[in-house]
Design a protein around this motif. Structure first.
Motif, PDB file in Angstrom:
ATOM      1  N   GLU A 161       0.964  -1.349   0.007  1.00 31.55           N
ATOM      2  CA  GLU A 161       0.083   0.029  -0.088  1.00 31.55           C
ATOM      3  C   GLU A 161       1.009   1.431   0.200  1.00 31.55           C
ATOM      4  O   GLU A 161       0.375   2.551  -0.099  1.00 31.55           O
ATOM      5  CB  GLU A 161      -0.884  -0.031   1.000  1.00 31.55           C
ATOM      6  N   LEU A 162       2.193   1.084   0.210  1.00 37.07           N
ATOM      7  CA  LEU A 162       2.962   2.307   0.261  1.00 37.07           C
ATOM      8  C   LEU A 162       3.810   2.448  -0.943  1.00 37.07           C
ATOM      9  O   LEU A 162       4.511   1.478  -1.424  1.00 37.07           O
ATOM     10  CB  LEU A 162       3.726   2.329   1.494  1.00 37.07           C
ATOM     11  N   ARG A 163       4.172   3.564  -1.213  1.00 38.88           N
ATOM     12  CA  ARG A 163       4.946   3.881  -2.426  1.00 38.88           C
ATOM     13  C   ARG A 163       5.822   5.380  -2.264  1.00 38.88           C
ATOM     14  O   ARG A 163       5.190   6.376  -2.036  1.00 38.88           O
ATOM     15  CB  ARG A 163       4.558   3.829  -3.674  1.00 38.88           C
ATOM     16  N   ALA A 164       7.038   5.350  -2.366  1.00 39.66           N
ATOM     17  CA  ALA A 164       7.823   6.606  -2.448  1.00 39.66           C
ATOM     18  C   ALA A 164       7.473   7.478  -3.656  1.00 39.66           C
ATOM     19  O   ALA A 164       7.375   7.016  -4.717  1.00 39.66           O
ATOM     20  CB  ALA A 164       9.307   6.523  -2.408  1.00 39.66           C
ATOM     21  N   THR A 165       7.140   8.651  -3.500  1.00 44.82           N
ATOM     22  CA  THR A 165       6.977   9.741  -4.493  1.00 44.82           C
ATOM     23  C   THR A 165       7.214  11.038  -4.331  1.00 44.82           C
ATOM     24  O   THR A 165       7.843  11.287  -3.125  1.00 44.82           O
ATOM     25  CB  THR A 165       5.393   9.803  -4.957  1.00 44.82           C
ATOM     26  N   ASP A 166       7.311  11.988  -5.158  1.00 45.90           N
ATOM     27  CA  ASP A 166       7.528  13.303  -4.935  1.00 45.90           C
ATOM     28  C   ASP A 166       6.614  14.046  -4.356  1.00 45.90           C
ATOM     29  O   ASP A 166       5.449  13.844  -4.402  1.00 45.90           O
ATOM     30  CB  ASP A 166       8.150  14.218  -6.363  1.00 45.90           C
ATOM     31  N   MET A 167       7.053  15.246  -3.499  1.00 48.93           N
ATOM     32  CA  MET A 167       6.197  15.789  -2.586  1.00 48.93           C
ATOM     33  C   MET A 167       5.051  16.549  -3.574  1.00 48.93           C
ATOM     34  O   MET A 167       3.762  16.601  -2.900  1.00 48.93           O
ATOM     35  CB  MET A 167       7.110  16.871  -2.056  1.00 48.93           C
ATOM     36  N   HIS A 168       5.364  17.172  -4.480  1.00 47.34           N
ATOM     37  CA  HIS A 168       4.211  17.875  -5.246  1.00 47.34           C
ATOM     38  C   HIS A 168       3.012  17.181  -5.666  1.00 47.34           C
ATOM     39  O   HIS A 168       1.871  17.210  -5.589  1.00 47.34           O
ATOM     40  CB  HIS A 168       4.741  18.728  -6.244  1.00 47.34           C
ATOM     41  N   THR A 169       3.487  15.921  -6.347  1.00 50.17           N
ATOM     42  CA  THR A 169       2.361  14.822  -6.899  1.00 50.17           C
ATOM     43  C   THR A 169       1.645  14.361  -5.991  1.00 50.17           C
ATOM     44  O   THR A 169       0.410  14.146  -6.052  1.00 50.17           O
ATOM     45  CB  THR A 169       3.158  13.956  -7.624  1.00 50.17           C
ATOM     46  N   ASN A 170       2.189  13.933  -4.676  1.00 44.90           N
ATOM     47  CA  ASN A 170       1.682  13.371  -3.383  1.00 44.90           C
ATOM     48  C   ASN A 170       0.408  14.332  -3.095  1.00 44.90           C
ATOM     49  O   ASN A 170      -0.630  13.987  -2.563  1.00 44.90           O
ATOM     50  CB  ASN A 170       2.614  13.203  -2.422  1.00 44.90           C
ATOM     51  N   ALA A 171       1.053  15.617  -3.042  1.00 45.06           N
ATOM     52  CA  ALA A 171       0.149  16.798  -2.529  1.00 45.06           C
ATOM     53  C   ALA A 171      -1.200  16.843  -3.672  1.00 45.06           C
ATOM     54  O   ALA A 171      -2.279  17.255  -2.988  1.00 45.06           O
ATOM     55  CB  ALA A 171       0.677  17.721  -2.278  1.00 45.06           C
ATOM     56  N   SER A 172      -0.947  16.851  -4.791  1.00 42.42           N
ATOM     57  CA  SER A 172      -1.881  16.995  -5.773  1.00 42.42           C
ATOM     58  C   SER A 172      -2.991  15.841  -5.628  1.00 42.42           C
ATOM     59  O   SER A 172      -3.924  16.000  -5.781  1.00 42.42           O
ATOM     60  CB  SER A 172      -1.400  17.104  -7.049  1.00 42.42           C
ATOM     61  N   LYS A 173      -2.571  14.566  -5.349  1.00 42.19           N
ATOM     62  CA  LYS A 173      -3.367  13.225  -5.225  1.00 42.19           C
ATOM     63  C   LYS A 173      -4.444  13.627  -4.161  1.00 42.19           C
ATOM     64  O   LYS A 173      -5.754  13.336  -4.309  1.00 42.19           O
ATOM     65  CB  LYS A 173      -2.302  11.986  -4.972  1.00 42.19           C
ATOM     66  N   GLY A 174      -3.795  14.252  -2.913  1.00 47.92           N
ATOM     67  CA  GLY A 174      -4.866  14.215  -1.679  1.00 47.92           C
ATOM     68  C   GLY A 174      -5.401  12.951  -1.305  1.00 47.92           C
ATOM     69  O   GLY A 174      -4.814  11.794  -1.372  1.00 47.92           O
ATOM     70  N   SER A 175      -6.667  12.795  -1.299  1.00 46.79           N
ATOM     71  CA  SER A 175      -7.511  11.570  -0.774  1.00 46.79           C
ATOM     72  C   SER A 175      -8.125  11.087  -2.117  1.00 46.79           C
ATOM     73  O   SER A 175      -9.130  10.441  -2.038  1.00 46.79           O
ATOM     74  CB  SER A 175      -8.478  11.897   0.248  1.00 46.79           C
ATOM     75  N   GLY A 176      -7.832  11.342  -3.512  1.00 45.99           N
ATOM     76  CA  GLY A 176      -8.618  10.986  -4.373  1.00 45.99           C
ATOM     77  C   GLY A 176      -8.399   9.465  -4.813  1.00 45.99           C
ATOM     78  O   GLY A 176      -7.567   8.755  -4.456  1.00 45.99           O
ATOM     79  N   ASP A 177      -9.245   9.100  -5.604  1.00 45.03           N
ATOM     80  CA  ASP A 177      -9.396   7.430  -5.913  1.00 45.03           C
ATOM     81  C   ASP A 177      -9.290   7.866  -7.524  1.00 45.03           C
ATOM     82  O   ASP A 177      -8.923   8.741  -8.201  1.00 45.03           O
ATOM     83  CB  ASP A 177     -10.727   6.831  -5.628  1.00 45.03           C
ATOM     84  N   ALA A 178      -9.175   6.358  -8.041  1.00 46.89           N
ATOM     85  CA  ALA A 178      -8.978   6.576  -9.527  1.00 46.89           C
ATOM     86  C   ALA A 178     -10.131   7.409 -10.494  1.00 46.89           C
ATOM     87  O   ALA A 178      -9.713   7.997 -11.555  1.00 46.89           O
ATOM     88  CB  ALA A 178      -9.003   5.236 -10.041  1.00 46.89           C
ATOM     89  N   ALA A 179     -11.069   7.784  -9.992  1.00 45.19           N
ATOM     90  CA  ALA A 179     -12.111   8.415 -10.667  1.00 45.19           C
ATOM     91  C   ALA A 179     -11.725  10.076 -10.594  1.00 45.19           C
ATOM     92  O   ALA A 179     -12.234  10.626 -11.433  1.00 45.19           O
ATOM     93  CB  ALA A 179     -13.573   8.299 -10.087  1.00 45.19           C
ATOM     94  N   THR A 180     -11.000  10.364  -9.518  1.00 45.67           N
ATOM     95  CA  THR A 180     -10.903  11.763  -9.451  1.00 45.67           C
ATOM     96  C   THR A 180      -9.256  12.166  -9.650  1.00 45.67           C
ATOM     97  O   THR A 180      -8.852  13.530  -9.752  1.00 45.67           O
ATOM     98  CB  THR A 180     -11.214  12.084  -8.058  1.00 45.67           C
ATOM     99  N   TRP A 181      -8.449  11.140  -9.706  1.00 49.46           N
ATOM    100  CA  TRP A 181      -6.862  11.435  -9.669  1.00 49.46           C
ATOM    101  C   TRP A 181      -6.193  10.227 -10.111  1.00 49.46           C
ATOM    102  O   TRP A 181      -6.436   8.917  -9.690  1.00 49.46           O
ATOM    103  CB  TRP A 181      -6.414  11.762  -8.188  1.00 49.46           C
TER     104      TRP A 181
END
Length: 251
Positions: A161-181
């Motif tokens: 369930e965990l994956r490293a990513t960059d700060m800005h992309t992680n912030a843009s995702k928020g709590s979205g699911d595949a329908a929203t992000w």
């Protein structure tokens, strides 16, 4: 000299990643069985997920999912550092932490393709963040609020369930699911959706109709996409160096 200068920047941990000393295995750590991960194609697994509406977000908080980065796999290292060792390349490790604690490394963000240099420190660690592939809020609204606290903590610390990513992309995702992000890097969308499906199938979470349809559209471009597997992250993987300013827990 450049390496010494980098290490000298390292001070104390950051609240973004709980960058502390590698914890020792604890006899009091509860043993919670990880649910098995199905094999096969993501498209087939998607059709087996329950489809229904999103439940209210009432009662949700991060605290409902227990302590962040807890060493539930009992390898003597917290989950954040396990994921950093798995997802970063060219890492260096803090000497004396049994090959656990990552000091520096390089991430190619799977979500954006951005190359990020990771340097442990109060203002620098946040450049690399650990994403919950299925957002905790999304999980709460699609079945997790009915779980025991122990199962929620297991979910939040499962390396699947965990994956490293960059700060800005992680912030843009928020709590979205595949329908929203979806990841801006289109080449990674099949793998991203497949991992969400694997997690939701393993834990019995449902999807909304809009979410299922979005996943179908992505997988339509990669019908043979398989489900990812969960595997233990080994300790080590890079040279160990002494690091001033990291003499003990929280330092």
């Amino acid at each position: 000299m450049a390496l010494v200068a980098v290490v000298a920047l390292v001070l104390i941990g950051t609240s973004y990643g709980r960058d502390t000393e590698a914890p020792a295995p604890s006899a009091t750590t509860p043993s919670v069985a990880e649910p098995p991960v199905a094999r096969g194609k993501a498209a087939s697994a998607l059709e087996e997920l329950t489809v229904k509406g999103r439940a209210p977000r009432t009662g949700y908080s991060r605290e409902q999912f227990g302590r962040a980065w807890r060493d539930l796999d009992r390898n003597g290292c917290d989950q954040r550092n396990d994921v950093l060792r798995r997802d970063l390349r060219d890492i260096t490790l803090k000497a004396g932490t049994r090959g656990c604690l990552v000091l520096t490394g390089t991430l190619t963000s799977p979500y954006s393709g951005e190359v990020v240099d990771f340097v442990r420190g109060t203002t620098t660690s946040r450049a690399v963040q650990i994403d919950h592939v299925v957002a905790l809020s999304d999980a709460w609204q699609k079945g997790a609020q009915q779980w025991t606290p122990e199962k929620r903590e297991q979910f939040a610390n499962d390396v699947l369930e965990l994956r490293a990513t960059d700060m800005h992309t992680n912030a843009s995702k928020g709590s979205g699911d595949a329908a929203t992000w979806l990841p801006p890097r289109a080449a990674f969308r099949c793998g991203y959706v497949a991992r969400q499906i694997a997690v939701k199938q393993a834990y019995g979470l449902w999807v909304t109709a809009a979410e299922r349809d979005a996943m179908r559209r992505v997988l339509g471009r990669c019908p043979d996409q398989g489900l990812p597997r969960r595997y233990a992250v080994p300790l080590g993987g890079g040279p160990e160096i002494e690091a001033a300013g990291l003499a003990g827990p929280g330092h």
